[in-house]
Design a protein around this motif. Structure first.
Motif, PDB file in Angstrom:
ATOM      1  N   TYR A 125       1.120  -1.342  -0.021  1.00 50.22           N
ATOM      2  CA  TYR A 125       0.270  -0.244   0.169  1.00 50.22           C
ATOM      3  C   TYR A 125       0.751   1.162   0.046  1.00 50.22           C
ATOM      4  O   TYR A 125       1.872   1.593   0.655  1.00 50.22           O
ATOM      5  CB  TYR A 125      -0.825   0.272   1.685  1.00 50.22           C
ATOM      6  N   ASP A 161      -2.228  -2.470  -6.285  1.00 49.17           N
ATOM      7  CA  ASP A 161      -3.139  -1.262  -6.392  1.00 49.17           C
ATOM      8  C   ASP A 161      -3.256   0.270  -5.646  1.00 49.17           C
ATOM      9  O   ASP A 161      -4.195   0.797  -5.317  1.00 49.17           O
ATOM     10  CB  ASP A 161      -4.438  -1.931  -5.826  1.00 49.17           C
ATOM     11  N   ARG A 179      -1.760  -6.140  -9.191  1.00 41.72           N
ATOM     12  CA  ARG A 179      -3.484  -6.240  -8.864  1.00 41.72           C
ATOM     13  C   ARG A 179      -3.485  -7.615  -8.317  1.00 41.72           C
ATOM     14  O   ARG A 179      -3.475  -8.860  -7.909  1.00 41.72           O
ATOM     15  CB  ARG A 179      -3.917  -6.325 -10.357  1.00 41.72           C
ATOM     16  N   ALA A 180      -5.376  -7.277  -7.150  1.00 43.05           N
ATOM     17  CA  ALA A 180      -5.650  -7.971  -6.538  1.00 43.05           C
ATOM     18  C   ALA A 180      -6.790  -8.831  -6.336  1.00 43.05           C
ATOM     19  O   ALA A 180      -6.759  -9.366  -6.052  1.00 43.05           O
ATOM     20  CB  ALA A 180      -5.394  -7.015  -4.862  1.00 43.05           C
ATOM     21  N   SER A 181      -6.672  -7.489  -7.808  1.00 41.30           N
ATOM     22  CA  SER A 181      -8.554  -8.386  -7.809  1.00 41.30           C
ATOM     23  C   SER A 181      -8.655  -9.993  -8.747  1.00 41.30           C
ATOM     24  O   SER A 181      -9.999 -10.898  -8.166  1.00 41.30           O
ATOM     25  CB  SER A 181      -9.064  -7.904  -9.983  1.00 41.30           C
ATOM     26  N   ASP A 301     -10.898   0.820  -3.810  1.00 38.99           N
ATOM     27  CA  ASP A 301      -8.973  -0.154  -4.241  1.00 38.99           C
ATOM     28  C   ASP A 301      -8.926   0.018  -2.680  1.00 38.99           C
ATOM     29  O   ASP A 301      -7.884  -0.825  -1.462  1.00 38.99           O
ATOM     30  CB  ASP A 301      -8.566   0.713  -4.662  1.00 38.99           C
ATOM     31  N   THR A 329      -8.826  -3.549  -1.497  1.00 36.40           N
ATOM     32  CA  THR A 329      -7.583  -4.050  -1.667  1.00 36.40           C
ATOM     33  C   THR A 329      -6.973  -3.627   0.116  1.00 36.40           C
ATOM     34  O   THR A 329      -6.331  -4.264   0.371  1.00 36.40           O
ATOM     35  CB  THR A 329      -6.938  -3.400  -2.452  1.00 36.40           C
ATOM     36  N   HIS A 330      -7.474  -2.234   0.209  1.00 34.18           N
ATOM     37  CA  HIS A 330      -6.387  -2.125   0.936  1.00 34.18           C
ATOM     38  C   HIS A 330      -7.162  -1.591   1.986  1.00 34.18           C
ATOM     39  O   HIS A 330      -8.238  -0.873   1.709  1.00 34.18           O
ATOM     40  CB  HIS A 330      -5.604  -0.845   0.805  1.00 34.18           C
ATOM     41  N   THR A 352      -7.486  -7.146   1.929  1.00 38.03           N
ATOM     42  CA  THR A 352      -6.346  -8.167   1.255  1.00 38.03           C
ATOM     43  C   THR A 352      -5.213  -7.758   2.522  1.00 38.03           C
ATOM     44  O   THR A 352      -5.645  -6.656   3.485  1.00 38.03           O
ATOM     45  CB  THR A 352      -5.237  -7.805   0.089  1.00 38.03           C
ATOM     46  N   THR A 354      -2.524  -6.684   2.434  1.00 36.15           N
ATOM     47  CA  THR A 354      -1.167  -5.017   2.337  1.00 36.15           C
ATOM     48  C   THR A 354      -1.475  -4.545   3.649  1.00 36.15           C
ATOM     49  O   THR A 354      -0.043  -3.364   3.685  1.00 36.15           O
ATOM     50  CB  THR A 354      -1.661  -4.566   1.497  1.00 36.15           C
ATOM     51  N   VAL A 372      -2.447 -11.839  -0.523  1.00 36.94           N
ATOM     52  CA  VAL A 372      -1.945 -11.790  -1.625  1.00 36.94           C
ATOM     53  C   VAL A 372      -0.595 -11.777  -1.602  1.00 36.94           C
ATOM     54  O   VAL A 372       0.673 -11.531  -2.660  1.00 36.94           O
ATOM     55  CB  VAL A 372      -2.197 -10.416  -2.436  1.00 36.94           C
TER      56      VAL A 372
END
Length: 400
Positions: A125, A161, A179-181, A301, A329-330, A352, A354, A372
């Protein structure tokens, strides 16, 4: 005889210079330097991701000491040689953002002065990524941070991301924006029952591209929310509302001092007439798309202050959604985020690792974590071996 002595002398000198075997030079030329993985965090909670990455790589975490002095200064001591090696610094960002940044800068500079070959920052991040645009008399702090990292000695960055993909242009060295998708989509497919009855929701029109990408990969419908409550920035009384320029009056008043400008030096044009801009008025919150009887999955995100997400969940409940998930993601989850999520209509928040958020998970069981570390470890391995990174971006579009 003199000629023979001279010839013998020449041959003696020639044989006295014993050449080294050819394989010695070849070995020196083709040998590759090793690599080390360090963690720049001074807290135990922030080193969990680094431990998972090193376990996947099959290496030990580099020996270093990162701590805070009694006066708040950051001290870093590297406990092993790093000369001529590729060094990867893993830095997860806790709630104390500025301390984490200083730890990263000081460690990078310590490794630079210890003659490391390359210094790669693994920053899942990237902090200050929301401050990537000019706002009135503010500054683009993200650009400043990029310059500081380059000055400290970092030569490459692995992140995940970025808030805006244009941030990569702030750096003078390569940036791999992972990418975390794929991990979040896999979670949807495996952990959400009856996900085929779901609909992907964009919390705002700006998040529509990301939501569209999720919807196309999952073969699901798309809904967009419009009219979210944003706190408008009030103009301060600092001259922004001052009237346009108008020329000085040509009238003469009593008490003439003789200091008026002559007519030739007065402004010959009338006052500037600017068009009046219509003030913005927030429309009522609307949902473009049918969410009735569906599972609503909001994707974004970053989830930090959750008030907007809680308000969006209430609207979706009113429109008939019977389950509401948030995928981000974050998971910064600042302030009272765990309590607000627990008391809201949100059924589950999936983020995730991160950013460390173990404390928030203890406060709110609705928060789930997706690991991740696999893709970060693979990125480290490929960069050190000089392999292509294309495999990590397969089927990844620009809008993902």
């Amino acid at each position: 005889m003199p000629i023979r002595r001279f010839g013998g002398h020449r041959s003696l000198v020639a044989y006295s210079r014993t050449p080294k075997p050819a394989h010695v030079y070849e070995k020196m030329n083709v040998s590759k330097s090793g690599y080390r993985v360090f963690s720049a965090n001074s807290t135990t909670a922030c080193t969990e991701l680094a431990k998972k990455i090193t376990e996947r790589l099959g290496v030990e975490l580099g020996k270093s000491l990162v701590h805070q002095e009694s006066n708040g200064e950051t001290r870093v001591d590297v406990k092993e040689s790093v000369r001529g090696q590729d060094i990867f610094i893993i830095q997860t960002i806790p709630s104390d953002v500025n301390t984490a940044i200083m730890e990263l800068l000081v460690m990078a500079y310590a490794l630079k002065t210890s003659c490391a070959k390359n210094i790669i920052g693994v920053i899942p991040y990237f902090p200050y990524s929301k401050q990537c645009k000019m706002r009135k008399r503010g500054s683009i702090v993200c650009k400043l941070l990029a310059s500081m990292l380059a000055k400290a000695g970092i030569t490459h960055i692995i992140t995940m991301d970025l808030h805006q993909k244009e941030i990569q242009g702030f750096f003078s060295f390569p940036v791999d924006n992972l990418r975390a998708s794929p991990f979040l989509i896999q979670y949807i497919q495996e952990e959400i029952p009856d996900y085929r009855n779901a609909i992907i929701v964009a919390k705002s029109p700006s998040a529509a591209k990301r939501a569209q990408s999720y919807a196309e990969r999952l073969r699901l419908g798309l809904a967009v929310m419009h009219g979210e409550a944003h706190h408008s920035e009030l103009d301060m009384v600092d001259g922004r509302q001052s009237p346009p320029f108008s020329p000085p009056s040509t009238r003469t008043t009593q008490g003439h001092t003789g200091l008026e400008l002559p007519c030739s030096r007065r402004a010959p044009f009338p006052g500037i007439e600017l068009p009046i801009m219509m003030a913005k008025e927030k429309p009522p919150i609307t949902v473009v798309g049918d969410v009735g009887g569906r599972i609503a999955i909001i994707v974004d995100d970053i989830i930090d202050n959750v008030e907007d997400f809680v308000a969006a969940a209430e609207i979706l409940k009113e429109r008939g959604a019977y389950k509401i998930y948030i995928m981000a993601t974050h998971g910064l989850l600042s302030a009272d985020a765990p309590r607000l999520i627990e008391e809201s209509a949100i059924d589950e928040v999936v983020v995730t690792n991160t950013v460390p958020h173990e404390v928030q998970k203890l406060q709110c069981p609705k928060i789930k974590t997706v690991d991740v570390s696999m893709i970060l470890a693979e990125a480290i391995r490929r960069i050190h071996n000089g392999e292509s990174m294309a495999y990590l971006f397969r089927n990844i579009a620009v809008d993902d």
